[in-house]
Design a protein around this motif. Structure first.
Motif, short mmCIF file in Angstrom:
data_model
loop_
_atom_site.label_atom_id
_atom_site.label_comp_id
_atom_site.label_asym_id
_atom_site.label_seq_id
_atom_site.Cartn_x
_atom_site.Cartn_y
_atom_site.Cartn_z
N HIS A 1 0.86 -1.19 0.00
CA HIS A 1 0.00 0.00 0.00
C HIS A 1 0.89 1.23 0.00
N LYS A 2 0.58 2.18 -0.85
CA LYS A 2 1.46 3.34 -1.02
C LYS A 2 1.62 4.16 0.26
N ALA A 3 0.56 4.27 1.05
CA ALA A 3 0.61 5.11 2.25
C ALA A 3 1.11 4.36 3.48
N THR A 4 0.67 3.11 3.64
CA THR A 4 0.99 2.37 4.86
C THR A 4 2.13 1.38 4.72
N SER A 5 2.50 1.03 3.49
CA SER A 5 3.51 0.01 3.18
C SER A 5 3.08 -1.40 3.59
N LEU A 6 1.81 -1.57 3.93
CA LEU A 6 1.33 -2.89 4.31
C LEU A 6 1.07 -3.76 3.09
N ALA A 7 1.05 -5.07 3.32
CA ALA A 7 0.74 -6.01 2.24
C ALA A 7 -0.72 -5.86 1.84
N PRO A 8 -1.05 -6.14 0.59
CA PRO A 8 -2.44 -5.99 0.14
C PRO A 8 -3.34 -7.10 0.68
N PRO A 9 -4.65 -6.83 0.78
CA PRO A 9 -5.60 -7.85 1.27
C PRO A 9 -5.61 -9.12 0.42
N ALA A 10 -5.17 -9.02 -0.83
CA ALA A 10 -5.21 -10.19 -1.72
C ALA A 10 -4.41 -11.37 -1.16
N LEU A 11 -3.39 -11.09 -0.37
CA LEU A 11 -2.60 -12.18 0.20
C LEU A 11 -3.40 -13.01 1.20
N LYS A 12 -4.42 -12.40 1.82
CA LYS A 12 -5.24 -13.15 2.78
C LYS A 12 -6.12 -14.18 2.09
N ALA A 13 -6.30 -14.04 0.81
CA ALA A 13 -7.04 -15.06 0.07
C ALA A 13 -6.23 -16.35 -0.06
N ILE A 14 -4.91 -16.23 0.11
CA ILE A 14 -4.03 -17.40 0.03
C ILE A 14 -3.84 -18.02 1.41
#
Length: 208
Positions: free
Chosen positions: A35-48
């Motif tokens: 994420h550009k502002a938070t540098s966190l991983a995207p929610p899409a990884l939680k689908a895995i």
């Protein structure tokens, strides 16, 4: 089924790409941006996986998380290549650094990376954290001054595990030429063809 690496930019998962290149194992990359502002991983990884963290791999329908566990899995899959040497001392060092990278080195380093972004309070906290990290950097400098690789005379997956914390320390936590053996080790791994191939496939990586 092709082995899949769920690869987050500027993350520990770069180590997995490097190891796969060293082992010459076929794999596919699915790349994710922070994420550009938070540098966190995207929610899409939680689908895995419910934790939504990288690295994670999929192989034969199995999802595997945690860098160290993935590294051990891949070494085993490659019939022990990049594993420990034949001597017991090498084996003990190999096991030590597989765990040390995340268990001992990363906590103070991660704390420094986080508090360094906090105005005012961050500067005070960094003064307290710096001696904690310096203990590790001095220890590792002495280790690499005594032998070329962390486990012994040959490169191993222990070096792969140690790459990220030392790269991050060089980029953001004060590791410099005052510790020449460590810097030489970093320059050596960065020059390896497998490392360069992993960079080309993984995309931009801030710590190389």
């Amino acid at each position: 089924m092709t082995l899949i690496v769920h690869h987050l930019e500027n993350s520990r998962s770069q180590r997995i790409l490097w190891l796969l290149e060293e082992l010459a194992l076929p794999y596919e990359i699915r790349r994710y941006e922070r994420h550009k502002a938070t540098s966190l991983a995207p929610p899409a990884l939680k689908a895995i996986h419910p934790l939504g963290k990288s690295p994670m791999i999929e192989d034969d329908g199995q999802v595997i998380i945690e860098t160290g566990a993935i590294v051990e899995y891949l070494v085993e899959k490659a019939d022990g290549r990049m594993g420990p040497g034949a001597h017991r001392e090498s084996l003990l060092r190999y096991r030590q650094y597989l765990h040390y990278a995340e268990g001992s080195m990363m906590p103070p380093l991660f704390a420094m990376l986080v508090v360094g972004r906090i105005p005012l309070f961050g500067k005070s906290a960094l003064k307290r954290l710096r001696p904690m990290l310096d203990v590790h950097l001095d220890f590792l400098e002495a280790e690499l001054a005594s032998r070329p690789w962390f486990a012994g005379d040959a490169i191993s997956a222990a070096d792969v595990m140690m790459s990220f914390p030392l790269e991050a320390a060089r980029a953001r936590a004060g590791l410099d030429e005052s510790r020449p053996a460590t810097i030489a080790w970093l320059d050596t791994i960065h020059a390896r063809p497998a490392y360069q191939a992993a960079l080309a496939k993984g995309g931009p990586y801030a710590y190389a």
